[in-house]
Scaffold this active site. Structure first.
Site, PDB file in Angstrom:
ATOM      1  N   THR A 474      45.728 -16.448   5.629  1.00 54.56           N
ATOM      2  CA  THR A 474      44.840 -15.947   6.034  1.00 54.56           C
ATOM      3  C   THR A 474      45.353 -15.380   7.645  1.00 54.56           C
ATOM      4  O   THR A 474      44.714 -14.039   8.194  1.00 54.56           O
ATOM      5  CB  THR A 474      42.949 -16.271   6.522  1.00 54.56           C
ATOM      6  OG1 THR A 474      43.245 -17.631   6.485  1.00 54.56           O
ATOM      7  CG2 THR A 474      42.880 -15.629   4.735  1.00 54.56           C
ATOM      8  N   GLU A 696      37.426 -11.316   2.212  1.00 46.56           N
ATOM      9  CA  GLU A 696      36.705 -10.693   1.164  1.00 46.56           C
ATOM     10  C   GLU A 696      36.009  -9.707   0.505  1.00 46.56           C
ATOM     11  O   GLU A 696      36.323  -8.551  -0.552  1.00 46.56           O
ATOM     12  CB  GLU A 696      35.644 -11.777   0.149  1.00 46.56           C
ATOM     13  CG  GLU A 696      36.213 -13.403  -0.327  1.00 46.56           C
ATOM     14  CD  GLU A 696      35.720 -14.283   0.392  1.00 46.56           C
ATOM     15  OE1 GLU A 696      34.243 -14.445   1.049  1.00 46.56           O
ATOM     16  OE2 GLU A 696      34.983 -15.339  -0.727  1.00 46.56           O
TER      17      GLU A 696
HETATM   18 MO1  MOS Z   1      36.493 -18.554  -1.163  1.00 49.72          MO
HETATM   19  S1  MOS Z   1      36.812 -17.797  -3.101  1.00 49.72           S
HETATM   20  O1  MOS Z   1      34.909 -18.817  -1.048  1.00 49.72           O
HETATM   21  O2  MOS Z   1      37.699 -19.568  -1.296  1.00 49.72           O
END
Ligand code: MOS
Length: 738
Positions: A474, A696
């Site tokens: 990330t 997300e």
């Molecule tokens: Mo996420 S699906 O809370 O890594």
């Protein structure tokens, strides 16, 4: 020194906007990038330990029943085999994700096909794999396994805390000018992280070290200690590089527990790496869903009623259910509301968190229903959504924190050329291709988690950041370096950020999109404490202190950082905790997706031609890594719309397409150049650095933009995801082929 902040009040100071160095937000390259592309970043499987041996899981050959005994005779004399381990402790904490209770049953109770039963350990991986294949697991199969979530004989559970009945939805539907009542289905998904799950366990006396690939180290330490039956202080987990998680590495899993048990007994480090097939069959799936959407609107398209009732599934006894309704609660108004959740208990592999649990499929379907309403009412889809943005939370009445939802809709429409879309389906054709445009909204809850970090400003004026936070691809290494660089006025080259080791202060971990804002806040707070100490030494007010390129200034004073340090390091710990701001306002992130597709009128094949995402997630900490998160999310959206589905054999619940050859994720040719716009936003209620979660948001409705575009191109509405050729072909208009 410790600087603690409980987020009870909005953080209006916005110090990061006032500092001389403005690296935070800049598209800085990842410090870990060169290590990763040169193969020198050590992933779990790659740790070299003396005497390391390999374990392979042997798994249940029945979907429900009992393990009677393990017959080891076939493998006892195989070369290299060192032992077979099997016990109740294997499954005390299966990979279910956060905050789940472990099921009561041990390995003698089998509840799904392929459940790990035993670990065969050998000198080499190949020998262990051979042993695991040859090992005989004598089982007694039960005949009452349940595999179909919609079977007639199912009495689903209705979790109490996930039901809402407000006003009178039936009446609203009866009196509405326009209604939608549609049922959609979405399939199970696999997280399909590039790095398969792996753990290497090594003991020194009663001290266990686990080299592994996990997202949430502080929780994983407790889970492993609990599983093995030792104190958490005796467990160290090392997980500096994680090749993708997407939820599948949130919780400790059988590979870690079995490796730890076997390593203890053998007195040698044991490495257990899952095969891709095992990842598909043993790591959590996203639940399939059946979702009924009811929308009631007045003549202006304003919602008077909203119904969202769904059924998902999981193993018996599992507390997790896909939180499909999460964003439905707050994104749109409508006084009369019925939201309901049912959970079918199945003998299929465990369901758990897969990237954007809830919104990924809940928003996808809600946004399809909104498109149906737009079509039925003749109101433009962008305009329809704007008319339904509520003033206050439609169920709780709380105000919203920063919410650039309308802005994301308008900005997206403008940039995409939405005004060129013909609202009438099936009107645009290029040869044998039908062209259409679709859009959808994005929304995702925002979460701040408790997180700690240590910052050490060394006597030479360079800094070290330490936290057990993870970087699952990330960009954590980058963003924590950037926050520290700005706060201490240092070049990023002079900061070393160390992650993924339980010896470091306990962080939020990576999950639920909360990692960046939570761990970033902890680094920010630690640096605040160091700044206070430097101000004291310089003799100025903390608020006057300016740190830039190793120099300190404040009031009328100035001095070099190394001079102020006078040969001694300053060390501080930052500690952020969620507080009352999470109750006082509704915090969430928002966005919009726009897609253009071409659907082949002969074959029904859909190609995505263009796709745009516009997102608001508070302060963006690194534009490059944030944009990459959105690319990844939107790519998942393409997969969810067109390709991805786990197929289960209805006779025994086993996963039929258990590898990346048969489980179709989008590949390069399926993904056009994606455009991502990140809105300039600060959310003072969310965190002291005004950042919110982003990881997300890129797939919280993305697939709907594509299926809505398919409808615009062809007039075919797909109610059963993914929108494969067979579901489109029959509905296509007759075309004169030239
Ligand atoms: Mo996420 S699906 O809370 O890594």
């Amino acid at each position: 020194m410790t600087r603690h902040l409980k987020m009870d009040e909005p953080a209006t100071n916005r110090l990061l906007d006032k500092l001389p160095s403005r690296l935070t937000g800049a598209p800085m390259d990842r410090p870990d990038g060169p290590l990763k592309v040169s193969g020198t970043a050590t992933y779990a499987h790659e740790w070299q330990l003396d005497g390391k041996v390999f374990g392979v899981l042997a798994r249940a050959p029945v979907s429900k029943g009992k393990l009677v005994r393990i017959d080891k005779s076939a493998i006892e004399n195989l070369p290299g085999v060192l032992g077979v381990f099997s016990e109740e402790r294997f499954l005390r904490n299966p990979a279910q994700g956060m905050a789940n209770e472990a099921p009561e049953q041990g390995v003698s109770e089998i509840s799904y096909f392929g459940q790990p039963i035993a670990l065969v350990v050998a000198e080499t991986f190949e020998q262990a794999r051979h042993g695991a294949h040859r090992l005989e697991l004598v089982c007694e199969a039960a005949s009452d396994g349940v595999f179909d979530p919609e079977a007639n004989n199912i009495a689903p559970e209705k979790p109490e805390d996930d039901q809402l009945d407000q006003g009178d939805l039936d009446k609203a539907m009866a009196e509405a000018a326009y209604t939608v009542d549609s049922t959609y289905r979405t399939p199970s998904h696999n997280s399909a992280a590039m790095e398969p799950h792996c753990a290497i366990a090594s003991w020194e006396g009663d001290q266990l070290t686990l080299y592994a690939s996990y997202q949430m180290i502080k929780f994983n330490v407790n889970e492993l200690a609990d599983s093995v039956g030792i104190e958490p202080e005796k467990v160290r987990i090392v997980s500096p590089y994680v090749g993708g998680g997407f939820g599948s590495k949130l919780g400790i899993a059988p590979e870690a527990v079995s490796a730890a048990i076997a390593a203890k007994e053998l007195g040698r480090p044991v490495c257990v790496t899952l095969t891709r097939q095992q990842v598909f069959e043993n790591v959590m799936r996203r639940s399939e869903s059946r979702q009924r959407l009811r929308l009631a609107a007045d003549k202006d398209g304003k919602l008077t009623g909203l119904g969202h009732e769904c059924r998902v599934s999981n193993l018996p006894g599992e507390s997790f259910h896909e939180p499909v309704l999460q964003a439905t609660h707050f994104i749109y108004g409508g006084d009369n509301r019925r939201l309901g959740m049912e959970v079918a208990r199945l003998n299929r592999m465990c369901a758990g968190s897969v990237r954007a649990p809830g919104e990924a499929i809940g928003m996808q379907v809600l946004e399809n229903a909104m498109d149906e309403l737009a079509h039925t009412s003749g109101i433009d889809p962008v305009e329809l959504r704007k008319r339904n943005i509520p003033d206050a939370h439609p169920e709780e009445g709380t105000p919203y924190s920063s919410r650039p939802f309308a802005e994301a809709l308008d900005e997206g429409a403008k940039r995409f050329g939405w005004n060129k879309r013909n609202p009438k389906p099936g009107q645009q054709r290029e040869g044998e291709w039908l062209i259409g445009m679709g859009m959808a909204a994005a929304a995702r809850v925002n979460i701040l988690m408790e997180s700690k970090a240590r910052v050490i400003l060394k006597e030479d004026g360079k800094a070290i950041v330490e936290t057990d936070m993870t970087d699952i691809g990330t960009g954590t290494y980058a963003i924590l370096t950037q926050v520290c660089a700005d706060m201490l006025g240092l070049e990023p080259e002079n900061i070393e950020t160390r992650l993924g080791d339980s010896n470091f202060p306990k962080a939020s971990g990576s999950g639920g999109s909360f990692g960046a804002a939570s761990s970033g806040s902890s680094v920010y707070l630690a640096c605040l404490d160091i700044r206070a100490e430097l101000a004291r030494r310089l003799g100025c007010e903390e608020s006057e202190l300016q740190l830039d390129s190793g120099q300190a200034r404040g009031g009328s004073k100035s001095g070099s950082l190394t001079g102020l340090l006078a040969g001694e390091a300053i060390e501080a710990e930052g500690h952020i905790e969620p507080g009352e701001t999470k109750e006082k306002v509704k915090q969430a992130t928002y966005g919009s997706y726009f897609a253009e597709v071409a659907v082949n009128a002969v074959t029904g094949e859909t190609r995505v031609r263009r796709m745009l995402g516009v997102f608001g997630a508070g302060r963006i900490l690194n534009r490059k890594t944030a944009t990459s998160q959105c690319y990844g999310g939107m790519t998942w959206g393409i997969g969810m719309a067109l390709h991805e589905a786990m197929e289960f054999d209805m006779r025994d619940g086993h996963v039929v397409n258990n590898d990346l050859a048969e489980y179709h994720i989008p590949v390069n040719l399926d993904v056009p150049q994606l455009d991502v716009v990140l809105l300039e936003e600060r959310d003072d209620w969310a965190s002291p650095i005004q950042a919110k979660g982003l990881g997300e948001l890129g797939l919280c409705g993305a697939g709907a933009a594509i299926t809505n575009a398919i409808f615009n191109a062809t007039g075919v509405r797909v109610y059963d995801y993914p929108a494969t050729l067979d579901k489109i072909l029959d509905g296509l208009p007759e075309l004169d082929m030239v």
